[in-house]
Motif scaffolding. Structure first.
Motif, PDB file in Angstrom:
ATOM      1  N   PRO A 194       0.776  -1.152   0.071  1.00 29.97           N
ATOM      2  CA  PRO A 194      -0.029   0.024  -0.147  1.00 29.97           C
ATOM      3  C   PRO A 194       0.853   1.303   0.012  1.00 29.97           C
ATOM      4  N   SER A 195       2.078   1.532   0.775  1.00 20.83           N
ATOM      5  CA  SER A 195       2.509   2.409   0.973  1.00 20.83           C
ATOM      6  C   SER A 195       3.155   2.904  -0.539  1.00 20.83           C
ATOM      7  N   GLU A 196       3.404   2.105  -1.487  1.00 18.12           N
ATOM      8  CA  GLU A 196       4.003   2.292  -2.672  1.00 18.12           C
ATOM      9  C   GLU A 196       2.841   3.032  -3.370  1.00 18.12           C
ATOM     10  N   ILE A 197       1.759   3.104  -3.207  1.00 23.41           N
ATOM     11  CA  ILE A 197       0.682   3.889  -3.765  1.00 23.41           C
ATOM     12  C   ILE A 197       0.106   5.052  -3.194  1.00 23.41           C
ATOM     13  N   ASN A 198       0.718   5.173  -1.931  1.00 23.61           N
ATOM     14  CA  ASN A 198       0.411   6.455  -1.158  1.00 23.61           C
ATOM     15  C   ASN A 198      -1.019   6.032  -0.222  1.00 23.61           C
ATOM     16  N   ILE A 199      -0.952   4.677   0.172  1.00 25.43           N
ATOM     17  CA  ILE A 199      -2.355   4.332   0.889  1.00 25.43           C
ATOM     18  C   ILE A 199      -1.687   3.882   2.087  1.00 25.43           C
ATOM     19  N   CYS A 200      -2.423   4.346   3.232  1.00 29.50           N
ATOM     20  CA  CYS A 200      -2.012   3.954   4.540  1.00 29.50           C
ATOM     21  C   CYS A 200      -3.342   3.378   5.239  1.00 29.50           C
ATOM     22  N   LEU A 201      -2.931   2.310   6.305  1.00 33.12           N
ATOM     23  CA  LEU A 201      -3.921   1.870   7.360  1.00 33.12           C
ATOM     24  C   LEU A 201      -3.676   2.303   8.651  1.00 33.12           C
ATOM     25  N   GLU A 202      -4.842   2.789   9.286  1.00 32.00           N
ATOM     26  CA  GLU A 202      -4.429   3.006  10.728  1.00 32.00           C
ATOM     27  C   GLU A 202      -4.242   1.687  11.325  1.00 32.00           C
ATOM     28  N   PRO A 203      -3.339   1.950  12.437  1.00 36.20           N
ATOM     29  CA  PRO A 203      -2.670   0.794  13.229  1.00 36.20           C
ATOM     30  C   PRO A 203      -3.767  -0.175  13.733  1.00 36.20           C
ATOM     31  N   LEU A 204      -4.890   0.345  14.023  1.00 36.60           N
ATOM     32  CA  LEU A 204      -6.092  -0.563  14.521  1.00 36.60           C
ATOM     33  C   LEU A 204      -6.410  -1.581  13.435  1.00 36.60           C
ATOM     34  N   ALA A 205      -6.627  -0.990  12.321  1.00 40.08           N
ATOM     35  CA  ALA A 205      -6.760  -1.949  11.202  1.00 40.08           C
ATOM     36  C   ALA A 205      -5.690  -3.007  10.966  1.00 40.08           C
ATOM     37  N   ASN A 206      -4.558  -2.619  10.844  1.00 40.36           N
ATOM     38  CA  ASN A 206      -3.520  -3.752  10.742  1.00 40.36           C
ATOM     39  C   ASN A 206      -3.419  -4.400  11.785  1.00 40.36           C
ATOM     40  N   ARG A 207      -3.579  -4.317  13.236  1.00 41.91           N
ATOM     41  CA  ARG A 207      -3.735  -5.184  14.150  1.00 41.91           C
ATOM     42  C   ARG A 207      -4.921  -6.275  13.977  1.00 41.91           C
ATOM     43  N   TYR A 208      -5.825  -5.866  13.560  1.00 45.74           N
ATOM     44  CA  TYR A 208      -7.012  -6.622  13.236  1.00 45.74           C
ATOM     45  C   TYR A 208      -6.704  -7.613  12.226  1.00 45.74           C
ATOM     46  N   ILE A 209      -6.328  -6.992  11.201  1.00 47.01           N
ATOM     47  CA  ILE A 209      -6.009  -7.958   9.800  1.00 47.01           C
ATOM     48  C   ILE A 209      -5.118  -8.954  10.097  1.00 47.01           C
ATOM     49  N   THR A 210      -3.990  -8.453  10.931  1.00 53.68           N
ATOM     50  CA  THR A 210      -3.004  -9.548  11.228  1.00 53.68           C
ATOM     51  C   THR A 210      -3.563 -10.569  12.153  1.00 53.68           C
ATOM     52  N   GLY A 211      -4.446 -10.196  13.308  1.00 55.32           N
ATOM     53  CA  GLY A 211      -4.745 -11.037  14.375  1.00 55.32           C
ATOM     54  C   GLY A 211      -6.059 -11.885  13.544  1.00 55.32           C
ATOM     55  N   LYS A 212      -6.533 -11.611  12.515  1.00 54.82           N
ATOM     56  CA  LYS A 212      -7.649 -12.398  12.085  1.00 54.82           C
ATOM     57  C   LYS A 212      -6.944 -13.422  10.780  1.00 54.82           C
ATOM     58  N   LYS A 213      -5.725 -13.354  10.571  1.00 54.90           N
ATOM     59  CA  LYS A 213      -5.168 -13.676   9.427  1.00 54.90           C
ATOM     60  C   LYS A 213      -5.601 -13.568   8.206  1.00 54.90           C
ATOM     61  N   LYS A 214      -6.007 -12.267   7.945  1.00 56.28           N
ATOM     62  CA  LYS A 214      -6.722 -11.864   6.635  1.00 56.28           C
ATOM     63  C   LYS A 214      -5.729 -11.066   5.672  1.00 56.28           C
ATOM     64  N   LYS A 215      -5.923 -10.701   4.660  1.00 47.46           N
ATOM     65  CA  LYS A 215      -4.860 -10.484   3.772  1.00 47.46           C
ATOM     66  C   LYS A 215      -4.894  -8.772   3.368  1.00 47.46           C
ATOM     67  N   ILE A 216      -3.933  -8.172   2.999  1.00 46.29           N
ATOM     68  CA  ILE A 216      -3.802  -6.836   2.415  1.00 46.29           C
ATOM     69  C   ILE A 216      -3.165  -7.233   1.028  1.00 46.29           C
ATOM     70  N   ASP A 217      -3.945  -7.071  -0.031  1.00 48.05           N
ATOM     71  CA  ASP A 217      -3.548  -7.268  -1.526  1.00 48.05           C
ATOM     72  C   ASP A 217      -3.912  -6.049  -2.191  1.00 48.05           C
ATOM     73  N   ILE A 218      -2.868  -5.052  -2.208  1.00 51.25           N
ATOM     74  CA  ILE A 218      -2.764  -3.897  -2.827  1.00 51.25           C
ATOM     75  C   ILE A 218      -1.683  -3.941  -3.807  1.00 51.25           C
ATOM     76  N   ARG A 219      -1.750  -4.346  -4.728  1.00 50.92           N
ATOM     77  CA  ARG A 219      -0.699  -4.329  -5.875  1.00 50.92           C
ATOM     78  C   ARG A 219      -1.286  -4.444  -7.222  1.00 50.92           C
ATOM     79  N   GLY A 220      -0.205  -4.269  -8.230  1.00 53.76           N
ATOM     80  CA  GLY A 220      -0.639  -3.997  -9.593  1.00 53.76           C
ATOM     81  C   GLY A 220       0.203  -3.242 -10.388  1.00 53.76           C
ATOM     82  N   PRO A 221       0.259  -3.374 -11.709  1.00 51.15           N
ATOM     83  CA  PRO A 221       1.147  -2.307 -12.689  1.00 51.15           C
ATOM     84  C   PRO A 221       0.523  -1.228 -12.734  1.00 51.15           C
TER      85      PRO A 221
END
Length: 539
Positions: A502-529
């Motif tokens: 996400p940071s490569e395209i100027n996108i940011c997540l609040e720490p709370l969202a990061n903790r939730y995604i990590t704890g739930k073993k969900k994925k962050i898939d923001i990528r592409g050409p």
């Protein structure tokens, strides 16, 4: 005393409407809706237990009961008076109050030397002052939370030094062990009712119709899904010469019908508490249509919800009460669990504590925690970002090499020309992922195109951030241009190639969202050409 359940339910509805409308009118009249716009749109979220207590209070008041506060701290002798030979079994479930004794602190010559080392050059008079204050503390003339400021003020030294002196010089304070008293925390509301009714009859004449909703404490071996060491009891009494078991049935029906219960069964309670007349202790079972077919042990719709009985004349006589008393009580938490369809009391009461409650967030909640990190600060910067977006939308599929002027104008005192370019051959002005939007789908954070494959994700508008890769990139480019102007640079280029995080395209997540995604073993898939470049010349 008669209660009409239908009339009481009608009154309950009218009371709610009246309160709600009065609240809205107050916000409007005071202008709070203009100063704080959210007040006119939102209704605060109450805690389930306190909301249930509030509804119970109003229900009792509508039935003509007067609210009372009963003693919370009860001497053990009161339990003996109420339960007789069974008192010890009851007291086994009670919490006894304890306190720290006041130490008898002496000041030896060695202590005086240590005090002077800590406090500095204190006089013999100051030492005597300390001695007198410690003696007053022992006698109870000085309270524990006043000891430090008393000494500090009397000898004109800082609180911190006095704390250090107490800690280093007087080990007696560290060695204190709590000593139990004969006072207990109320384990059931009845303990308080006997005391209150005994005093009340000396100043007033029955009949009394009273209720109290307050906390009780019970020394359970452990807490589980159905039991806690502290709970709320919603209890009422009717003290009247003519009171009978039928009054208990009428109160139960009128009270619980206000919560949606429709039918009632009354069964003798096998527990047979000592303070009730034999065969008058009754369990109340109520039928609630919303429970039918639920994934609870009440799937047949019937639930044990309250108990009532007539106080024993023998127990009442211990308090000089000669008038009969009917008592009904129910556990607030039990009622709340039914109303909120909860299976674990701990998660209902403490939803914020992780060990009791599974953490679940909706897709739209997560979407609100995703944001563009670098954004322009000026009006010109915002115009630049919009112009970059418009240029890419219009010309993104143009074969390269190519260059398009997106914006020309003033940023501060400088003249700036902004272009979107792609110098390489056999490609396009923008890469295929440039219009991907950041969305949340089934708790995964994704960057996806608006096509048939991702139709389901796009259908939930509240889980769409509305931010495309192009939008966040354009904001970053505009911000870079503003900073280049401020730094006196003559040219600046912002480029994005293949996005992997996400940071490569100027996108940011609040720490709370990061903790939730990590704890739930969900994925962050923001990528592409994305393959987009913005260049600005500054003069």
């Amino acid at each position: 005393m008669r209660f009409d359940p239908e009339e009481i339910k009608k009154k309950a509805s009218e009371d709610f409407d009246s309160t709600w409308n009065a609240g809205k009118e107050f916000v409007k009249k005071t202008g709070l809706n203009e100063q704080y716009p959210h007040l006119s749109l939102n209704y605060g979220k109450p805690h389930p237990i306190y909301e249930t207590i509030s509804r119970l209070r109003q229900a009792y008041l509508r039935m003509g009961f007067e609210e009372m506060m009963n003693p919370l701290i009860v001497d053990e002798r009161e339990v003996h008076k109420q339960f007789g030979h069974e008192a010890l079994a009851v007291l086994d479930r009670c919490y006894y109050l304890a306190g720290l004794p006041r130490p008898n602190v002496g000041i030896s010559d060695e202590c005086i030397s240590d005090i002077k080392c800590i406090l500095g050059d204190v006089s013999d008079e100051d030492i005597e002052v300390i001695r007198k204050i410690l003696h007053s503390y022992k006698k109870g003339d000085v309270e524990g939370d006043d000891l430090i400021p008393e000494i500090s003020s009397a000898i004109n030294v800082s609180d911190a030094l006095v704390v250090e002196m107490i800690d280093q010089v007087f080990p007696e304070f560290k060695e204190l062990v709590p000593q139990s008293t004969k006072r207990t925390l109320r384990s059931h509301m009845t303990s308080g009712w006997f005391i209150s009714l005994s005093s009340l009859q000396e100043r007033s004449r029955p009949p009394f119709n009273l209720f109290s909703i307050d906390r009780c404490f019970r020394r359970e071996q452990e807490e589980d899904a159905a039991r806690l060491m502290t709970y709320y009891s919603a209890s009422c009494v009717i003290m009247d010469e003519d009171v009978t078991v039928d009054h208990g049935k009428a109160v139960a029906q009128s009270l619980l019908s206000q919560f949606g219960f429709e039918k009632f069964m009354f069964r003798p309670d096998e527990k047979r508490s000592k303070y009730y007349v034999p065969d008058t202790q009754i369990e109340v079972f109520a039928y609630h249509p919303q429970l039918v077919g639920s994934k609870t042990k009440y799937s047949d719709g019937w639930v044990e919800i309250a108990t009532f009985g007539i106080y024993s004349p023998t127990a009442l006589a211990q308090y000089g009460i000669s008038c009969p008393v009917m008592n009904l009580g129910l556990g607030v938490e039990r009622l709340a669990m039914i109303l909120y369809n909860a299976t674990d009391i701990r998660s209902l009461i403490y939803p914020q504590i992780a060990q009791y409650t599974e953490w679940n967030m909706s897709d739209d909640e997560l979407a609100k925690m995703i944001y563009v990190e670098d954004v322009p600060d000026t009006a010109a910067g915002m115009d630049i970002a919009e112009a970059i977006v418009a240029t890419c939308e219009e010309n993104g599929s143009t074969p390269s090499p190519c260059e398009f002027t997106a914006w020309e104008g003033k940023v501060g005192e400088k003249t700036v020309k902004v272009s979107v370019i792609e110098p390489e051959e056999n490609t396009k002005l923008c890469g295929p992922a440039v219009f991907n939007e950041v969305v949340v789908f089934e708790n995964d954070i994704l960057g996806v195109p608006d096509n048939k494959k991702w139709k389901k994700a796009m259908e939930n508008h509240s889980a769409r951030t509305g931010v495309r890769f192009l939008d966040s990139f354009a904001s970053k480019a505009a911000r870079d241009i503003e900073e280049a102007v401020a730094n006196g640079e003559s040219e600046v280029e912002t480029r994005v190639r293949i996005v992997k995080v996400p940071s490569e395209i100027n996108i940011c997540l609040e720490p709370l969202a990061n903790r939730y995604i990590t704890g739930k073993k969900k994925k962050i898939d923001i990528r592409g050409p994305v393959f987009t470049t913005v260049r600005a010349t500054i003069e």
